[in-house]
Write a protein that holds these residues in place. Sequence first.
Motif, PDB file in Angstrom:
ATOM      1  N   ARG A 257      39.146  39.483  34.527  1.00  0.00           N
ATOM      2  CA  ARG A 257      38.194  39.596  33.524  1.00  0.00           C
ATOM      3  C   ARG A 257      36.918  40.011  34.088  1.00  0.00           C
ATOM      4  NH1 ARG A 257      39.188  34.521  34.809  1.00  0.00           N
ATOM      5  NH2 ARG A 257      37.572  33.074  34.958  1.00  0.00           N
ATOM      6  N   HIS A 258      36.637  39.680  35.505  1.00  0.00           N
ATOM      7  CA  HIS A 258      35.472  39.973  36.127  1.00  0.00           C
ATOM      8  C   HIS A 258      35.473  41.587  36.553  1.00  0.00           C
ATOM      9  CE1 HIS A 258      34.573  35.751  36.260  1.00  0.00           C
ATOM     10  NE2 HIS A 258      35.820  35.748  36.956  1.00  0.00           N
ATOM     11  N   TRP A 259      36.638  42.169  36.575  1.00  0.00           N
ATOM     12  CA  TRP A 259      36.772  43.629  37.050  1.00  0.00           C
ATOM     13  C   TRP A 259      36.479  44.460  35.468  1.00  0.00           C
ATOM     14  CZ3 TRP A 259      41.652  46.924  37.895  1.00  0.00           C
ATOM     15  CH2 TRP A 259      41.091  47.971  38.119  1.00  0.00           C
ATOM     16  N   VAL A 260      37.091  43.783  34.480  1.00  0.00           N
ATOM     17  CA  VAL A 260      36.885  44.445  33.174  1.00  0.00           C
ATOM     18  C   VAL A 260      35.363  44.498  32.752  1.00  0.00           C
ATOM     19  CG1 VAL A 260      37.160  44.175  30.663  1.00  0.00           C
ATOM     20  CG2 VAL A 260      39.038  43.593  32.162  1.00  0.00           C
ATOM     21  N   ALA A 261      34.498  43.491  33.326  1.00  0.00           N
ATOM     22  CA  ALA A 261      33.151  43.513  33.073  1.00  0.00           C
ATOM     23  C   ALA A 261      32.535  44.548  34.102  1.00  0.00           C
ATOM     24  CB  ALA A 261      32.504  41.923  33.237  1.00  0.00           C
ATOM     25  N   LEU A 281      27.218  43.088  34.247  1.00  0.00           N
ATOM     26  CA  LEU A 281      27.128  42.929  35.611  1.00  0.00           C
ATOM     27  C   LEU A 281      27.003  41.372  35.908  1.00  0.00           C
ATOM     28  CD1 LEU A 281      24.631  45.804  36.860  1.00  0.00           C
ATOM     29  CD2 LEU A 281      27.039  45.705  37.501  1.00  0.00           C
ATOM     30  N   ASP A 282      26.251  40.452  35.447  1.00  0.00           N
ATOM     31  CA  ASP A 282      26.268  39.218  35.408  1.00  0.00           C
ATOM     32  C   ASP A 282      27.405  38.494  35.264  1.00  0.00           C
ATOM     33  OD1 ASP A 282      23.550  39.602  36.023  1.00  0.00           O
ATOM     34  OD2 ASP A 282      23.120  39.207  33.861  1.00  0.00           O
ATOM     35  N   GLU A 283      28.288  39.035  34.377  1.00  0.00           N
ATOM     36  CA  GLU A 283      29.796  38.399  34.143  1.00  0.00           C
ATOM     37  C   GLU A 283      30.541  38.916  35.308  1.00  0.00           C
ATOM     38  OE1 GLU A 283      33.079  36.601  32.860  1.00  0.00           O
ATOM     39  OE2 GLU A 283      30.853  36.346  32.043  1.00  0.00           O
ATOM     40  N   ALA A 284      30.519  39.991  35.808  1.00  0.00           N
ATOM     41  CA  ALA A 284      31.043  40.615  36.928  1.00  0.00           C
ATOM     42  C   ALA A 284      30.901  39.661  38.174  1.00  0.00           C
ATOM     43  CB  ALA A 284      31.227  41.837  37.261  1.00  0.00           C
ATOM     44  N   GLU A 285      29.553  39.149  38.314  1.00  0.00           N
ATOM     45  CA  GLU A 285      29.305  38.625  39.459  1.00  0.00           C
ATOM     46  C   GLU A 285      29.855  37.089  39.607  1.00  0.00           C
ATOM     47  OE1 GLU A 285      25.221  38.924  40.017  1.00  0.00           O
ATOM     48  OE2 GLU A 285      25.159  41.029  41.092  1.00  0.00           O
ATOM     49  N   ARG A 286      30.276  36.690  38.350  1.00  0.00           N
ATOM     50  CA  ARG A 286      30.802  35.251  38.317  1.00  0.00           C
ATOM     51  C   ARG A 286      32.486  35.179  38.845  1.00  0.00           C
ATOM     52  NH1 ARG A 286      28.548  35.526  33.216  1.00  0.00           N
ATOM     53  NH2 ARG A 286      26.849  34.451  32.759  1.00  0.00           N
ATOM     54  N   VAL A 287      32.779  36.287  39.578  1.00  0.00           N
ATOM     55  CA  VAL A 287      34.075  36.293  40.249  1.00  0.00           C
ATOM     56  C   VAL A 287      33.803  35.440  41.356  1.00  0.00           C
ATOM     57  CG1 VAL A 287      33.219  38.450  41.545  1.00  0.00           C
ATOM     58  CG2 VAL A 287      35.788  37.775  41.330  1.00  0.00           C
ATOM     59  N   GLN A 288      32.457  35.338  42.232  1.00  0.00           N
ATOM     60  CA  GLN A 288      32.145  34.620  43.134  1.00  0.00           C
ATOM     61  C   GLN A 288      32.262  33.011  42.930  1.00  0.00           C
ATOM     62  OE1 GLN A 288      28.211  35.877  43.962  1.00  0.00           O
ATOM     63  NE2 GLN A 288      28.790  37.935  44.643  1.00  0.00           N
ATOM     64  N   LEU A 290      35.264  32.019  41.635  1.00  0.00           N
ATOM     65  CA  LEU A 290      36.723  31.556  41.560  1.00  0.00           C
ATOM     66  C   LEU A 290      36.906  30.787  43.151  1.00  0.00           C
ATOM     67  CD1 LEU A 290      38.226  34.675  40.452  1.00  0.00           C
ATOM     68  CD2 LEU A 290      37.767  32.519  39.150  1.00  0.00           C
ATOM     69  N   GLY A 291      37.657  29.813  42.890  1.00  0.00           N
ATOM     70  CA  GLY A 291      37.853  29.081  44.193  1.00  0.00           C
ATOM     71  C   GLY A 291      38.856  29.814  45.264  1.00  0.00           C
ATOM     72  N   ALA A 292      39.607  30.430  44.563  1.00  0.00           N
ATOM     73  CA  ALA A 292      40.655  31.222  45.444  1.00  0.00           C
ATOM     74  C   ALA A 292      40.291  32.595  45.561  1.00  0.00           C
ATOM     75  CB  ALA A 292      42.206  31.158  44.718  1.00  0.00           C
ATOM     76  N   PRO A 293      41.209  33.478  46.311  1.00  0.00           N
ATOM     77  CA  PRO A 293      40.785  34.733  46.435  1.00  0.00           C
ATOM     78  C   PRO A 293      40.550  35.485  44.923  1.00  0.00           C
ATOM     79  CG  PRO A 293      42.193  34.216  48.141  1.00  0.00           C
ATOM     80  CD  PRO A 293      41.975  33.096  47.428  1.00  0.00           C
ATOM     81  N   GLY A 294      41.444  35.013  44.322  1.00  0.00           N
ATOM     82  CA  GLY A 294      41.403  35.948  42.901  1.00  0.00           C
ATOM     83  C   GLY A 294      41.973  37.106  42.780  1.00  0.00           C
ATOM     84  N   HIS A 295      42.468  37.787  43.705  1.00  0.00           N
ATOM     85  CA  HIS A 295      43.281  39.012  43.551  1.00  0.00           C
ATOM     86  C   HIS A 295      44.431  39.186  44.503  1.00  0.00           C
ATOM     87  CE1 HIS A 295      42.019  40.189  47.657  1.00  0.00           C
ATOM     88  NE2 HIS A 295      40.873  39.462  47.547  1.00  0.00           N
ATOM     89  N   ASN A 296      45.092  40.091  44.187  1.00  0.00           N
ATOM     90  CA  ASN A 296      46.280  40.379  44.937  1.00  0.00           C
ATOM     91  C   ASN A 296      46.424  41.366  45.954  1.00  0.00           C
ATOM     92  OD1 ASN A 296      47.019  42.573  43.461  1.00  0.00           O
ATOM     93  ND2 ASN A 296      48.346  41.365  41.958  1.00  0.00           N
ATOM     94  N   GLY A 297      45.389  42.180  46.104  1.00  0.00           N
ATOM     95  CA  GLY A 297      45.453  43.254  47.046  1.00  0.00           C
ATOM     96  C   GLY A 297      46.210  44.542  46.612  1.00  0.00           C
ATOM     97  N   GLY A 298      46.655  44.437  45.694  1.00  0.00           N
ATOM     98  CA  GLY A 298      47.506  45.520  45.016  1.00  0.00           C
ATOM     99  C   GLY A 298      47.166  46.215  43.963  1.00  0.00           C
ATOM    100  N   LEU A 300      45.687  44.288  41.637  1.00  0.00           N
ATOM    101  CA  LEU A 300      44.152  43.902  41.492  1.00  0.00           C
ATOM    102  C   LEU A 300      43.452  43.647  42.654  1.00  0.00           C
ATOM    103  CD1 LEU A 300      42.421  42.385  39.572  1.00  0.00           C
ATOM    104  CD2 LEU A 300      43.688  40.355  39.682  1.00  0.00           C
ATOM    105  N   ARG A 301      42.483  44.264  43.079  1.00  0.00           N
ATOM    106  CA  ARG A 301      41.754  44.169  44.453  1.00  0.00           C
ATOM    107  C   ARG A 301      40.240  43.745  44.013  1.00  0.00           C
ATOM    108  NH1 ARG A 301      44.201  49.212  44.472  1.00  0.00           N
ATOM    109  NH2 ARG A 301      42.328  50.523  44.726  1.00  0.00           N
ATOM    110  N   PHE A 302      39.848  43.431  42.670  1.00  0.00           N
ATOM    111  CA  PHE A 302      38.559  43.160  42.678  1.00  0.00           C
ATOM    112  C   PHE A 302      38.107  41.700  43.088  1.00  0.00           C
ATOM    113  CE2 PHE A 302      34.852  41.575  40.195  1.00  0.00           C
ATOM    114  CZ  PHE A 302      33.820  42.612  40.235  1.00  0.00           C
ATOM    115  N   ASP A 303      37.128  41.906  44.167  1.00  0.00           N
ATOM    116  CA  ASP A 303      36.728  40.520  44.874  1.00  0.00           C
ATOM    117  C   ASP A 303      35.154  40.438  44.683  1.00  0.00           C
ATOM    118  OD1 ASP A 303      35.938  42.375  46.786  1.00  0.00           O
ATOM    119  OD2 ASP A 303      37.246  41.429  48.222  1.00  0.00           O
ATOM    120  N   GLY A 304      34.529  41.353  44.119  1.00  0.00           N
ATOM    121  CA  GLY A 304      33.055  41.111  44.029  1.00  0.00           C
ATOM    122  C   GLY A 304      32.340  41.743  45.301  1.00  0.00           C
TER     123      GLY A 304
END
Length: 418
Positions: A257-261, A281-288, A290-298, A300-304
């Motif tokens: 959802r943060h990548w969508v934003a 952009l503020d919504e995208a920054e809330r990716v930070q 997330l406690g876990a990495p939040g992505h799979n590196g494939g 989905l790669r968005f990590d902020g």
Amino acid sequence: MGLAERRKALGYSQEQFAHELGVDRTTVGRWERGETLPQPPLRPNLAEVLQVDLAELNALMTPAQDALQESSGPPPSDHHGPGELDDMIRREFLRAIAVTGALAALPVDDAAALADGVQRGSSTDFRRMNEHLWQVYQLARTKGTVYPIVRDQLTALNKRLTSRSNAEARQLCSAAGDLFQLAGELAFDGNRYTDAAASYTLAASASKDAGSFDLWACALVRHAYVDVYERRYKAATDVLSAAEKIAKRGDSSLSTRHWVASVQAEAYAGLGHLTDCERALDEAERVQDLGAPGHNGGWLRFDGSRLAEERGARYVQLGRLDLAEKALKAALKQGALAEGQSFRRRGAVLTDLAAIGAKRRDPDQLITYGHQALQLARESSSGYVARRLQGLRAEFGPLARDGRVTSLGAEIGALSTT
């Protein structure tokens, strides 16, 4: 005089002309060779770029239209029907997506196991193969080295789908949704927007059938990116709105959802909507948060990690140059300290800093950052960076009279965007 003659008289190369219209260079070529005609919605913009009215545009298209009518009946529009599109995708992508040497880079036992797994059609092995392909794709300095070599992988997926249980079929659809997204990435980086959009559409369909909401949403985000780069910002916001709703049904521990934003912010900036852009952009920054990495590196790669450069790029679009320069220089410094920052990302930041110089009528800033981005484009053969630089030329304005800027423009013009 025909379309090609008028384009040349105005000083446009095919690449420049395609950029102005937001279409592929190959589309312009098909128009000029008389293989297709521009669709009606494109014609007002086409007439504007060619500096003619619609009646004069029709006259320019008459030779091509007459040739088409004589040879094949009613002229086709520049649009692919479902059957033709399916055939194109099969030729270009469906047989396989992989990387030269991908199996060779793995331990011998793992390589053999993966190859055998693909032949058996195991969903687990398909997913493992996809993971390795994404890794090699991301690490490749030259994206042109990434091309189809695993013959019939997706064909094998289709065959297995007809003979497996519902549970296994869903897993295979998930693997196909993953692989089609990689296919789209390869096409997009090669400036083949039509192929990329078709691959993302198939990825979304397969992901929906798999019941994988995050995979589905990511396919839609990538599809919206095609609209963004063709400057169809309203169309992009519509696709992203659907992606946002789907992502909310997905895994809340993932960054979908943060990548969508983040991509929504780019579409809003294109529309000139500062408030909506900053909110996204503020919504995208809330990716930070997330406690876990939040992505799979494939898929989905968005990590902020690139949000500073994203914010800077959005401010460039919106004309907020001081805010943009501060964010972009911070991103450039951060990238220089980070390991593995892609040529694509660094090239985009350098191009945006050069664009700020052009908007400020500062030739030194334009040339300094423009040449650095040009060198990256040459080293990586990235169609993405080359396209960004082609767009930079449109920002030259009065600076184009400076000999150094003219030289930079000529060097950019010699770049291949494919």
